[in-house]
Enzyme design. Sequence first.
Site, mmCIF file in Angstrom:
data_model
loop_
_atom_site.group_PDB
_atom_site.id
_atom_site.type_symbol
_atom_site.label_atom_id
_atom_site.label_comp_id
_atom_site.label_asym_id
_atom_site.label_seq_id
_atom_site.Cartn_x
_atom_site.Cartn_y
_atom_site.Cartn_z
ATOM 1 N N HIS A 38 -8.151 -33.272 39.227
ATOM 2 C CA HIS A 38 -6.941 -33.461 40.032
ATOM 3 C C HIS A 38 -7.302 -33.921 41.447
ATOM 4 C CE1 HIS A 38 -2.724 -32.203 41.219
ATOM 5 N NE2 HIS A 38 -3.326 -32.218 42.397
ATOM 6 N N GLU A 39 -8.253 -33.228 42.066
ATOM 7 C CA GLU A 39 -8.644 -33.582 43.432
ATOM 8 C C GLU A 39 -9.432 -34.895 43.468
ATOM 9 O OE1 GLU A 39 -7.394 -32.205 45.989
ATOM 10 O OE2 GLU A 39 -6.378 -30.697 44.767
ATOM 11 N N HIS A 42 -6.988 -37.747 43.559
ATOM 12 C CA HIS A 42 -6.469 -37.997 44.911
ATOM 13 C C HIS A 42 -7.476 -38.807 45.718
ATOM 14 C CE1 HIS A 42 -2.906 -35.591 44.652
ATOM 15 N NE2 HIS A 42 -3.525 -34.427 44.555
#
Length: 231
Positions: A38-39, A42
């Site tokens: 998820h990170e 980003h």
Amino acid sequence: MIFSVIRMIIAGYPIDIWAVCAQVLAIIFIILCILPLHEFAHGWVACKLGDPTAKLDGRLTLNPLASVDPVGTVWLFLFGFGWAKPVPVEPRYFKKPKRDMAIVALAGPVSNLLAALVGALISYTMVAFAPYNVVTDFILSVFSYYVTVNVTLAAFNLLPIPPLDGSRILGAFLSDRALAAYYRYQNIFVMVLFVLMFSGAFSGPLYAVESVLAKGVTWVASLPFRLFGVL
């Protein structure tokens, strides 16, 4: 997740120990693999849009040690949603800061939905082709919780409440003045978010978003199996 189990134990309801083990395994995998993904999503999208901050900070990695947030991890175990250590993003590098920030924010929930889709595809493959026994039943339970938590994480992050990803997406549609006011009261929004979660009032909107996303993931994952008549 585990919080619900504790409540059931206190209330005197029977507990399915194998279901609890399946939940724990799914959450451990998500902490080690999906929260970093998820990170990473980003940071990778931000880098593609011109912001090298995450890369220079060593955060373009899937190493869970770089992403694990102790409080977010505990929340994930207890409630089924949590967070990792956010990657640094500098909007000043973007050509269109509000638009690009929204795209970067959207990358996180999309990564969770793609992870859920992979899990659903594996589940349907097992249902269609694997012999049914105690082992496959347990593995299917693990993937069921894995898909559910990923969808929950995506839904949770899409809510337009600072500092969640949804607030960055909403920011793309606000005027500069409205956006400044929006983030001026960010701390108040955070307190309201916690109150809503603990009061149960948060569950309605979250479930509505979860339901839509879950149906979409299930429909896409089952489509090839339905087309070939194996389900």
